[in-house]
Write a protein that holds these residues in place. Structure first.
Motif, PDB file in Angstrom:
ATOM      1  N   SER A 250       0.809  -1.220   0.000  1.00 20.08           N
ATOM      2  CA  SER A 250       0.000   0.000   0.000  1.00 20.08           C
ATOM      3  C   SER A 250       0.841   1.267   0.000  1.00 20.08           C
ATOM      4  O   SER A 250       0.394   2.315  -0.464  1.00 20.08           O
ATOM      5  CB  SER A 250      -0.950   0.002   1.204  1.00 20.08           C
ATOM      6  OG  SER A 250      -0.224   0.004   2.421  1.00 20.08           O
ATOM      7  N   GLU A 251       2.096   1.191   0.515  1.00 21.65           N
ATOM      8  CA  GLU A 251       2.921   2.398   0.565  1.00 21.65           C
ATOM      9  C   GLU A 251       3.650   2.669  -0.750  1.00 21.65           C
ATOM     10  O   GLU A 251       4.305   3.705  -0.905  1.00 21.65           O
ATOM     11  CB  GLU A 251       3.937   2.300   1.701  1.00 21.65           C
ATOM     12  CG  GLU A 251       5.015   1.248   1.523  1.00 21.65           C
ATOM     13  CD  GLU A 251       4.616  -0.124   2.044  1.00 21.65           C
ATOM     14  OE1 GLU A 251       5.523  -0.967   2.224  1.00 21.65           O
ATOM     15  OE2 GLU A 251       3.413  -0.340   2.270  1.00 21.65           O
ATOM     16  N   PHE A 252       3.558   1.761  -1.723  1.00 25.68           N
ATOM     17  CA  PHE A 252       4.237   1.957  -3.005  1.00 25.68           C
ATOM     18  C   PHE A 252       3.646   3.150  -3.740  1.00 25.68           C
ATOM     19  O   PHE A 252       2.430   3.303  -3.839  1.00 25.68           O
ATOM     20  CB  PHE A 252       4.113   0.707  -3.875  1.00 25.68           C
ATOM     21  CG  PHE A 252       5.084  -0.393  -3.515  1.00 25.68           C
ATOM     22  CD1 PHE A 252       5.890  -0.303  -2.394  1.00 25.68           C
ATOM     23  CD2 PHE A 252       5.181  -1.527  -4.303  1.00 25.68           C
ATOM     24  CE1 PHE A 252       6.772  -1.321  -2.056  1.00 25.68           C
ATOM     25  CE2 PHE A 252       6.056  -2.546  -3.978  1.00 25.68           C
ATOM     26  CZ  PHE A 252       6.851  -2.440  -2.852  1.00 25.68           C
ATOM     27  N   ARG A 253       4.533   3.977  -4.288  1.00 27.55           N
ATOM     28  CA  ARG A 253       4.105   5.122  -5.063  1.00 27.55           C
ATOM     29  C   ARG A 253       4.067   4.767  -6.547  1.00 27.55           C
ATOM     30  O   ARG A 253       4.724   3.820  -6.990  1.00 27.55           O
ATOM     31  CB  ARG A 253       5.062   6.294  -4.829  1.00 27.55           C
ATOM     32  CG  ARG A 253       4.984   6.861  -3.428  1.00 27.55           C
ATOM     33  CD  ARG A 253       6.284   7.490  -2.959  1.00 27.55           C
ATOM     34  NE  ARG A 253       6.823   8.461  -3.909  1.00 27.55           N
ATOM     35  CZ  ARG A 253       7.968   9.109  -3.737  1.00 27.55           C
ATOM     36  NH1 ARG A 253       8.680   8.899  -2.641  1.00 27.55           N
ATOM     37  NH2 ARG A 253       8.402   9.964  -4.638  1.00 27.55           N
ATOM     38  N   TYR A 280       2.725  11.972  -1.223  1.00 26.68           N
ATOM     39  CA  TYR A 280       2.765  11.418  -2.565  1.00 26.68           C
ATOM     40  C   TYR A 280       1.594  10.456  -2.762  1.00 26.68           C
ATOM     41  O   TYR A 280       1.053   9.896  -1.814  1.00 26.68           O
ATOM     42  CB  TYR A 280       4.069  10.660  -2.794  1.00 26.68           C
ATOM     43  CG  TYR A 280       5.312  11.507  -2.654  1.00 26.68           C
ATOM     44  CD1 TYR A 280       5.614  12.492  -3.587  1.00 26.68           C
ATOM     45  CD2 TYR A 280       6.185  11.304  -1.584  1.00 26.68           C
ATOM     46  CE1 TYR A 280       6.766  13.266  -3.467  1.00 26.68           C
ATOM     47  CE2 TYR A 280       7.332  12.074  -1.451  1.00 26.68           C
ATOM     48  CZ  TYR A 280       7.620  13.050  -2.390  1.00 26.68           C
ATOM     49  OH  TYR A 280       8.747  13.819  -2.258  1.00 26.68           O
ATOM     50  N   ASN A 282      -0.031   7.002  -3.518  1.00 22.44           N
ATOM     51  CA  ASN A 282       0.318   5.602  -3.371  1.00 22.44           C
ATOM     52  C   ASN A 282      -0.963   4.771  -3.354  1.00 22.44           C
ATOM     53  O   ASN A 282      -2.070   5.299  -3.464  1.00 22.44           O
ATOM     54  CB  ASN A 282       1.180   5.354  -2.125  1.00 22.44           C
ATOM     55  CG  ASN A 282       0.484   5.777  -0.843  1.00 22.44           C
ATOM     56  OD1 ASN A 282      -0.751   5.761  -0.735  1.00 22.44           O
ATOM     57  ND2 ASN A 282       1.270   6.160   0.163  1.00 22.44           N
ATOM     58  N   TYR A 283      -0.810   3.455  -3.210  1.00 22.30           N
ATOM     59  CA  TYR A 283      -1.971   2.570  -3.291  1.00 22.30           C
ATOM     60  C   TYR A 283      -2.857   2.663  -2.055  1.00 22.30           C
ATOM     61  O   TYR A 283      -4.053   2.355  -2.127  1.00 22.30           O
ATOM     62  CB  TYR A 283      -1.506   1.130  -3.534  1.00 22.30           C
ATOM     63  CG  TYR A 283      -0.942   0.939  -4.918  1.00 22.30           C
ATOM     64  CD1 TYR A 283      -1.774   0.797  -6.018  1.00 22.30           C
ATOM     65  CD2 TYR A 283       0.432   0.933  -5.131  1.00 22.30           C
ATOM     66  CE1 TYR A 283      -1.263   0.641  -7.297  1.00 22.30           C
ATOM     67  CE2 TYR A 283       0.959   0.787  -6.405  1.00 22.30           C
ATOM     68  CZ  TYR A 283       0.103   0.641  -7.484  1.00 22.30           C
ATOM     69  OH  TYR A 283       0.615   0.500  -8.757  1.00 22.30           O
TER      70      TYR A 283
END
Length: 325
Positions: A250-253, A280, A282-283
């Motif tokens: 979930s923290e991936f941008r 930013y 992110n998911y």
């Protein structure tokens, strides 16, 4: 005879429970395949691996019960359950539990595991929720009904999913988000609010809805652009997109994101607003925005091209667009 309220407790029973009067249960097997005229996707073929569905996973429809459940409430509860699960490690496990939202205490979504297991991976629950929603939409019936599905992993039974309601004498229900999940969400700094207040303004063809989650830095503005879209097609795409957005951490941008398509007429595109410093896109925030979009569609009862603008701490971080392709 008061059989109907008693039957609605099906989503709180384990697989090996024996009903006292099975001959009086009005149930029927559910078709395994979605109709070709809706979305060209088979529950049986889910084991091939596509989109949010891992290879080897199959959702098997078992029974449908006579008690109707609300299509809108089912959509909202599924969307918010996927959001909650997808904002954590989907390879982690959750115990058997029941889920509903404060907005829609019914249908209650029941997650069960066989006696040999104590928990089930979030990824499998998300896959089951996605396929169950698509299956119910594909039945082309005037109403949804309480129902039960079996989750299989490489042909081994790993759990059960059911949709139902409490009988009037069954006591009160509450959102049964596990304490472990709540602790994880709080420690990750996620927004605790789950049931946003919706303020709508309508002007001609365009309807804008701003969703502010209580005690959250997130603000979501959904704009109806039109033209109207097929309701079932749009809802299938929405839930499918939420399932696929839960696959990455979930923290991936991301800069731009397009999920794998279903065979339908609706597509989704997400893009990040270029920023030199946080916050930013992110998911995690995308899942929040998609759940808010589900709230909007149900609240407005309008199904067409919609744009979702996503802001955190007053700064726009991205947007999403459902459109006719």
């Amino acid at each position: 005879m008061h059989l109907l309220p008693w039957l609605t407790l099906l989503c709180f029973t384990f697989f090996n429970q024996v009903y006292s009067s099975p001959a009086q249960l009005t149930t029927r097997p559910l078709p395994l395949l979605l109709p070709d005229g809706h979305v060209n996707f088979s529950v049986a073929n889910a084991g091939l691996g596509y989109g949010p569905i891992p290879e080897g996973f199959i959702l098997h429809p078992d029974l449908q019960f006579p008690r109707p459940i609300s299509e809108s409430a089912t959509l909202i509860n599924i969307a918010h359950f996927i959001k909650q699960l997808g904002q954590h490690d989907i390879h982690g496990e959750i115990p058997p539990q029941n889920f509903m939202t404060a907005q829609y205490p019914e249908p209650i979504i029941g997650i069960r595991v066989p006696p040999s297991r104590r928990a089930i991976k979030r990824q499998y629950v998300i896959s089951a929720l996605v396929l169950a929603m698509m299956h119910m939409l594909g039945l082309n019936q005037p109403t949804f009904h309480a129902s039960h599905y079996t989750l299989l992993w490489h042909d081994e039974e790993i759990g059960g999913l059911s949709f139902g309601v409490f009988a009037p004498s069954g006591g009160g229900a509450r959102d049964t988000t596990s304490e472990q999940d709540v602790a994880m969400k709080d420690s990750a700094g996620a927004a605790p609010g789950k049931n946003p207040d919706i303020i709508s303004q309508e002007s001609g063809q365009v309807v804008e809805t701003t969703t502010d989650l209580s005690n959250s830095p997130l603000s979501v503005t959904v704009t109806y652009l039109g033209p109207p879209l097929d309701k079932e097609d749009l809802l299938s795409t929405l839930i499918w997109t939420m399932g696929q957005a839960s696959v990455p951490a979930s923290e991936f941008r991301f800069a731009n994101w397009v999920p794998e398509w279903l065979e339908g007429h609706t597509r989704f595109i997400a893009s990040a607003t270029p920023r030199a410093r946080p916050p930013y896109m992110n998911y995690f925030w995308l899942l929040e925005a998609l759940a808010a979009t589900a709230d909007y569609l149900v609240d407005q009862n309008r199904y067409g091209d919609v744009r979702t603008l996503i802001s955190v701490d007053g700064a726009q971080i991205g947007q999403g667009l459902f459109r006719h392709r």
